[in-house]
Design a protein around this motif. Structure first.
Motif, PDB file in Angstrom:
ATOM      1  N   TRP A  91       0.812  -1.214   0.000  1.00 55.93           N
ATOM      2  CA  TRP A  91       0.000   0.000   0.000  1.00 55.93           C
ATOM      3  C   TRP A  91       0.847   1.266   0.000  1.00 55.93           C
ATOM      4  CZ3 TRP A  91      -4.658   2.160  -0.535  1.00 55.93           C
ATOM      5  CH2 TRP A  91      -4.885   3.401   0.051  1.00 55.93           C
ATOM      6  N   LEU A  92       2.052   1.221   0.508  1.00 57.02           N
ATOM      7  CA  LEU A  92       2.853   2.418   0.766  1.00 57.02           C
ATOM      8  C   LEU A  92       2.992   3.348  -0.444  1.00 57.02           C
ATOM      9  CD1 LEU A  92       4.374   3.755   3.084  1.00 57.02           C
ATOM     10  CD2 LEU A  92       6.436   2.553   2.351  1.00 57.02           C
ATOM     11  N   PRO A  93       3.380   2.865  -1.632  1.00 58.18           N
ATOM     12  CA  PRO A  93       3.498   3.809  -2.770  1.00 58.18           C
ATOM     13  C   PRO A  93       2.174   4.484  -3.109  1.00 58.18           C
ATOM     14  CG  PRO A  93       4.578   1.715  -3.248  1.00 58.18           C
ATOM     15  CD  PRO A  93       3.792   1.505  -2.000  1.00 58.18           C
ATOM     16  N   LEU A  94       1.092   3.712  -3.108  1.00 58.69           N
ATOM     17  CA  LEU A  94      -0.221   4.295  -3.375  1.00 58.69           C
ATOM     18  C   LEU A  94      -0.616   5.260  -2.271  1.00 58.69           C
ATOM     19  CD1 LEU A  94      -2.837   4.418  -5.021  1.00 58.69           C
ATOM     20  CD2 LEU A  94      -3.656   2.433  -3.738  1.00 58.69           C
ATOM     21  N   GLY A  95      -0.281   4.926  -1.019  1.00 57.75           N
ATOM     22  CA  GLY A  95      -0.612   5.790   0.096  1.00 57.75           C
ATOM     23  C   GLY A  95       0.080   7.138   0.017  1.00 57.75           C
ATOM     24  N   VAL A  96       1.347   7.145  -0.405  1.00 55.77           N
ATOM     25  CA  VAL A  96       2.079   8.411  -0.549  1.00 55.77           C
ATOM     26  C   VAL A  96       1.417   9.289  -1.604  1.00 55.77           C
ATOM     27  CG1 VAL A  96       4.268   9.439  -1.250  1.00 55.77           C
ATOM     28  CG2 VAL A  96       4.268   7.426   0.229  1.00 55.77           C
ATOM     29  N   ILE A  97       1.075   8.689  -2.731  1.00 52.31           N
ATOM     30  CA  ILE A  97       0.422   9.459  -3.804  1.00 52.31           C
ATOM     31  C   ILE A  97      -0.932   9.980  -3.340  1.00 52.31           C
ATOM     32  CG2 ILE A  97      -0.542   9.299  -6.127  1.00 52.31           C
ATOM     33  CD1 ILE A  97       1.586   7.174  -6.738  1.00 52.31           C
ATOM     34  N   LEU A  98      -1.706   9.119  -2.684  1.00 53.57           N
ATOM     35  CA  LEU A  98      -3.029   9.530  -2.208  1.00 53.57           C
ATOM     36  C   LEU A  98      -2.926  10.623  -1.154  1.00 53.57           C
ATOM     37  CD1 LEU A  98      -6.069   9.019  -2.317  1.00 53.57           C
ATOM     38  CD2 LEU A  98      -5.769   7.257  -0.568  1.00 53.57           C
ATOM     39  N   GLY A  99      -1.922  10.512  -0.258  1.00 61.93           N
ATOM     40  CA  GLY A  99      -1.738  11.538   0.758  1.00 61.93           C
ATOM     41  C   GLY A  99      -1.398  12.890   0.151  1.00 61.93           C
ATOM     42  N   ILE A 100      -0.539  12.896  -0.856  1.00 63.85           N
ATOM     43  CA  ILE A 100      -0.177  14.159  -1.525  1.00 63.85           C
ATOM     44  C   ILE A 100      -1.385  14.761  -2.232  1.00 63.85           C
ATOM     45  CG2 ILE A 100       1.239  15.147  -3.362  1.00 63.85           C
ATOM     46  CD1 ILE A 100       3.404  13.118  -2.643  1.00 63.85           C
ATOM     47  N   ILE A 101      -2.183  13.911  -2.877  1.00 64.13           N
ATOM     48  CA  ILE A 101      -3.390  14.404  -3.553  1.00 64.13           C
ATOM     49  C   ILE A 101      -4.349  15.033  -2.543  1.00 64.13           C
ATOM     50  CG2 ILE A 101      -5.458  13.665  -4.795  1.00 64.13           C
ATOM     51  CD1 ILE A 101      -3.728  11.596  -6.230  1.00 64.13           C
ATOM     52  N   ARG A 102      -4.523  14.392  -1.407  1.00 60.10           N
ATOM     53  CA  ARG A 102      -5.418  14.927  -0.384  1.00 60.10           C
ATOM     54  C   ARG A 102      -4.923  16.267   0.145  1.00 60.10           C
ATOM     55  NH1 ARG A 102      -6.084   9.142   2.830  1.00 60.10           N
ATOM     56  NH2 ARG A 102      -7.905   8.372   1.667  1.00 60.10           N
ATOM     57  N   ILE A 103      -3.610  16.416   0.303  1.00 60.34           N
ATOM     58  CA  ILE A 103      -3.056  17.702   0.758  1.00 60.34           C
ATOM     59  C   ILE A 103      -3.306  18.788  -0.269  1.00 60.34           C
ATOM     60  CG2 ILE A 103      -0.908  18.926   1.254  1.00 60.34           C
ATOM     61  CD1 ILE A 103       0.145  16.387   2.552  1.00 60.34           C
TER      62      ILE A 103
ATOM     63  N   MET B 240      -2.004   9.312   4.615  1.00 60.04           N
ATOM     64  CA  MET B 240      -1.640   8.088   3.900  1.00 60.04           C
ATOM     65  C   MET B 240      -2.474   6.892   4.336  1.00 60.04           C
ATOM     66  SD  MET B 240       2.514   8.458   3.808  1.00 60.04           S
ATOM     67  CE  MET B 240       2.750   6.675   3.757  1.00 60.04           C
ATOM     68  N   ASN B 241      -3.216   7.017   5.410  1.00 59.26           N
ATOM     69  CA  ASN B 241      -4.086   5.927   5.842  1.00 59.26           C
ATOM     70  C   ASN B 241      -5.197   5.720   4.826  1.00 59.26           C
ATOM     71  OD1 ASN B 241      -3.389   4.992   8.757  1.00 59.26           O
ATOM     72  ND2 ASN B 241      -3.134   7.222   8.802  1.00 59.26           N
ATOM     73  N   PRO B 242      -5.631   4.489   4.626  1.00 58.34           N
ATOM     74  CA  PRO B 242      -6.695   4.243   3.644  1.00 58.34           C
ATOM     75  C   PRO B 242      -7.972   5.023   3.945  1.00 58.34           C
ATOM     76  CG  PRO B 242      -5.628   2.181   4.242  1.00 58.34           C
ATOM     77  CD  PRO B 242      -5.080   3.226   5.169  1.00 58.34           C
ATOM     78  N   ARG B 243      -8.421   5.024   5.198  1.00 60.49           N
ATOM     79  CA  ARG B 243      -9.653   5.731   5.561  1.00 60.49           C
ATOM     80  C   ARG B 243      -9.482   6.449   6.902  1.00 60.49           C
ATOM     81  NH1 ARG B 243     -14.037   4.601   2.612  1.00 60.49           N
ATOM     82  NH2 ARG B 243     -15.429   5.255   4.289  1.00 60.49           N
ATOM     83  N   PRO B 244      -8.708   7.528   6.936  1.00 60.76           N
ATOM     84  CA  PRO B 244      -8.574   8.281   8.195  1.00 60.76           C
ATOM     85  C   PRO B 244      -9.866   9.017   8.498  1.00 60.76           C
ATOM     86  CG  PRO B 244      -7.506   9.458   6.409  1.00 60.76           C
ATOM     87  CD  PRO B 244      -7.960   8.148   5.835  1.00 60.76           C
ATOM     88  N   SER B 245     -10.169   9.181   9.774  1.00 61.92           N
ATOM     89  CA  SER B 245     -11.411   9.862  10.140  1.00 61.92           C
ATOM     90  C   SER B 245     -11.184  10.794  11.322  1.00 61.92           C
ATOM     91  CB  SER B 245     -12.499   8.843  10.483  1.00 61.92           C
ATOM     92  OG  SER B 245     -12.177   8.128  11.662  1.00 61.92           O
ATOM     93  N   TYR B 246     -11.991  11.834  11.359  1.00 59.31           N
ATOM     94  CA  TYR B 246     -11.974  12.812  12.441  1.00 59.31           C
ATOM     95  C   TYR B 246     -13.397  12.991  12.941  1.00 59.31           C
ATOM     96  CZ  TYR B 246      -7.700  15.333  13.673  1.00 59.31           C
ATOM     97  OH  TYR B 246      -6.499  15.704  14.235  1.00 59.31           O
ATOM     98  N   SER B 247     -13.542  13.108  14.241  1.00 59.81           N
ATOM     99  CA  SER B 247     -14.843  13.471  14.821  1.00 59.81           C
ATOM    100  C   SER B 247     -14.683  14.798  15.545  1.00 59.81           C
ATOM    101  CB  SER B 247     -15.342  12.389  15.781  1.00 59.81           C
ATOM    102  OG  SER B 247     -14.490  12.271  16.895  1.00 59.81           O
ATOM    103  N   VAL B 248     -15.597  15.709  15.279  1.00 56.78           N
ATOM    104  CA  VAL B 248     -15.571  17.054  15.849  1.00 56.78           C
ATOM    105  C   VAL B 248     -16.887  17.279  16.586  1.00 56.78           C
ATOM    106  CG1 VAL B 248     -15.304  19.512  15.384  1.00 56.78           C
ATOM    107  CG2 VAL B 248     -14.152  17.838  13.924  1.00 56.78           C
ATOM    108  N   ARG B 249     -16.787  17.571  17.870  1.00 47.21           N
ATOM    109  CA  ARG B 249     -17.991  17.792  18.665  1.00 47.21           C
ATOM    110  C   ARG B 249     -17.884  19.120  19.399  1.00 47.21           C
ATOM    111  NH1 ARG B 249     -20.459  13.798  23.402  1.00 47.21           N
ATOM    112  NH2 ARG B 249     -22.232  15.128  23.946  1.00 47.21           N
ATOM    113  N   PHE B 250     -18.765  20.062  19.061  1.00 43.48           N
ATOM    114  CA  PHE B 250     -18.789  21.364  19.712  1.00 43.48           C
ATOM    115  C   PHE B 250     -19.606  21.273  20.996  1.00 43.48           C
ATOM    116  CE2 PHE B 250     -18.055  22.176  15.238  1.00 43.48           C
ATOM    117  CZ  PHE B 250     -17.010  23.089  15.267  1.00 43.48           C
TER     118      PHE B 250
END
Length: 543
Positions: A295-307, A470-480
């Motif tokens: 996964w690592l090469p694809l993850g690097v490319i995907l991470g850069i695209i997301r940035i 670079m994680n396949p499905r990173p997630s964040y939860s935000v609670r005000f």
């Protein structure tokens, strides 16, 4: 004729040489193959006094008099559930070495499994430790304890902790297991194998264990011989005869019994695991590590695209595209705008600190740009940030003036912990923010990753956002959360006396919302544990 004779002689000589070489490697492989030799039941090489009977571990668990006995146990065979040591060496290779070293270990592992256990262990030690600086090796304190603790069997530990004293015998290098056993499980004495060092660097060779009196000089031999109980494993090489020869009884744990044990729950750790380091967020078994490297090469490319998406596109467009690429930002509640009489004032958001992307996640949650204040930030992280970031100076008066100025210009967000914490704990909140505004919006943040952590204490800080994305499905939860009344100028409070109460209140509210535990630990405590320093280095080198 003479020429043909010479030719035949040379050919015969080469054949014999090749045969000798083949016989040498054949004998080496056969010598260290997995053919069973001496097991725990074979005590011929032990001391003449070592002629004890063996009993099953379940009988030891039923005994009620263990608080009067010294328990001597083998770590790998009686405390850990898994029978494979590969994940721990992969952590050393990847975190303490490099990606190349990890790849070499992965590539050779199928062949290593063909050898006897002791020889395979020596090979993995050589691959993982050769050339590593002894003074810089902190994986035993910062990385490995988390994964060891997740492999501890609850049934085994519940029995071992009942002993008067506990002595852990390990076939692993001392630097790998000592912190895990002493700092988190309160084991009294740990006896692993030392690594040979040359010019400050490990050479990848283990030394023999030292004798009893060199390791445990606090023990009296009479106490040992009369109260010691040994705990070992079935079908294991019995290399600890000198230790178990002091035991009046020995109990054995089967592999099947170990597999049926339950994982030791976090709340049963004698000492809580709050800080740990390293990039890998999963247990690096052979197949899991192979999947990560694929996964690592694809993850690097995907991470850069997301940035690039986060930097270049407005919120309305970036959010659905980021969601399409696998990044999830869940907002559980929106701030109560109508309850606040803003009077053209800006909002102050205060959140706990999980990664560098906390302020960005809040900004996405409210669909509005923010200004984030941080105690330190790398140049690259500052450049690629889609929101404005400003560094604080750690000088109270200067930082207070700066935050007042920024808050008058735009909405402001601050992470008063000062550093990230991966586990479900909150570090002490710096009270400076409590003086900045009459109304404070607490924000409870949490994130989940499956492959890489987006934080580090000793690695390259500017790579933190990339590793998270670079994680396949990173997630964040935000609670005000509900607004907290601050001790600003218009609040009428005595700021000097109230700011600590406000900081503690905000910390408690966020912890309650997340189900976390509040602590009084600080950034300094974290870096002393993980990196051996106070976390303050030259400008631009630390996040």
């Amino acid at each position: 004729m003479l020429h043909h004779a010479q030719t035949n002689t040379m050919a015969l000589t080469k054949a014999l040489s090749f045969q000798k070489l083949a016989n040498f490697f054949s004998n080496l492989i056969l010598k260290n193959s997995k053919t069973p030799k001496k097991t725990l039941h074979d005590t011929s090489s032990c001391s003449p006094n070592f002629h004890l009977g063996f009993q099953k571990f379940q009988f030891l668990a039923q005994r009620q008099d263990l608080n009067d006995n010294v328990l001597i146990f083998n770590v790998e065979n009686t405390l850990l559930k898994s029978s494979s040591l590969f994940p721990y060496f992969m952590l050393v290779a990847f975190e303490g070495g490099s990606l190349i070293r990890a790849f070499i270990l992965l590539l050779l592992h199928p062949f290593i499994t063909l050898f006897r256990e002791n020889f395979a262990l020596k090979v993995m030690v050589m691959i993982c430790f050769f050339g590593i600086n002894k003074d810089n090796f902190r994986e035993g304190k910062a990385v490995l304890p988390k994964f060891f603790l997740e492999d501890v069997g609850m049934e085994s530990f519940e029995v071992l902790k009942r002993g008067k004293r506990t002595v852990a015998i390990s076939n692993l290098p001392q630097v790998m297991v000592e912190s895990f056993l002493k700092d988190y499980l309160d084991i009294d004495f740990v006896v692993g194998k030392d690594l040979k060092v040359f010019c400050g660097y490990f050479v990848g060779i283990m030394e023999e264990r030292r004798g009893l009196f060199q390791n445990i000089n606090e023990f009296q031999i009479l106490e040992m011989s009369s109260t010691a109980i040994g705990v070992g494993g079935f079908k294991r090489s019995f290399d600890d005869c000198q230790w178990f020869s002091y035991c009046k009884e020995i109990y054995l744990v089967s592999d099947q019994e170990r597999r049926n044990w339950h994982q030791l729950p976090r709340h049963l750790y004698p000492n809580p695991l709050i800080f740990h380091d390293g990039r890998l967020a999963f247990r690096p078994t052979f197949l899991a590590t192979l999947a990560m490297l694929i996964w690592l090469p694809l993850g690097v490319i995907l991470g850069i695209i997301r940035i690039i998406i986060a930097i270049a596109l407005p919120f309305e467009i970036a959010i659905p595209i980021m969601h399409f690429t696998g990044v999830q930002i869940r907002v559980s509640s929106q701030p109560k705008w109508k309850e606040i009489n803003r009077k053209d004032k800006r909002m102050l958001y205060v959140c706990n600190h999980r990664t560098l992307l906390d302020p960005i996640a809040v900004s996405y949650g409210i669909r509005s740009p923010l200004t984030a204040v941080t105690y330190s930030l790398s140049r690259i992280s500052e450049i690629i940030s889609p929101i404005k970031t400003v560094r604080l100076t750690r000088n109270k008066e200067k930082d207070a003036d700066l935050m007042h100025k920024l808050l008058s210009e735009s909405d402001l967000i601050v992470c008063p912990e000062g550093t990230t914490c991966r586990e479900p704990y909150l570090l002490r909140f710096s009270p400076l923010f409590a003086e900045m505004s009459q109304d404070i919006f607490p924000v409870a943040m949490n994130c989940t990753v499956s492959m890489f952590y987006g934080t580090t204490a000793r690695g390259l800080k500017f790579l933190d956002p990339l590793f998270f994305l670079m994680n396949p499905r990173p997630s964040y939860s935000v609670r005000f959360l509900d607004v907290v009344r601050g001790c600003g100028e218009e609040s009428g409070y005595d700021a000097e006396n109230s700011r600590f109460k406000v900081a503690n209140l905000v910390q408690n509210e966020i912890a309650k919302a997340l189900g976390f535990t509040c602590t009084k630990l600080t950034r300094k405590d974290k870096y002393l544990i993980l990196a051996g320093n106070e976390g303050i280095v030259q400008y631009g080198k630390r996040r």
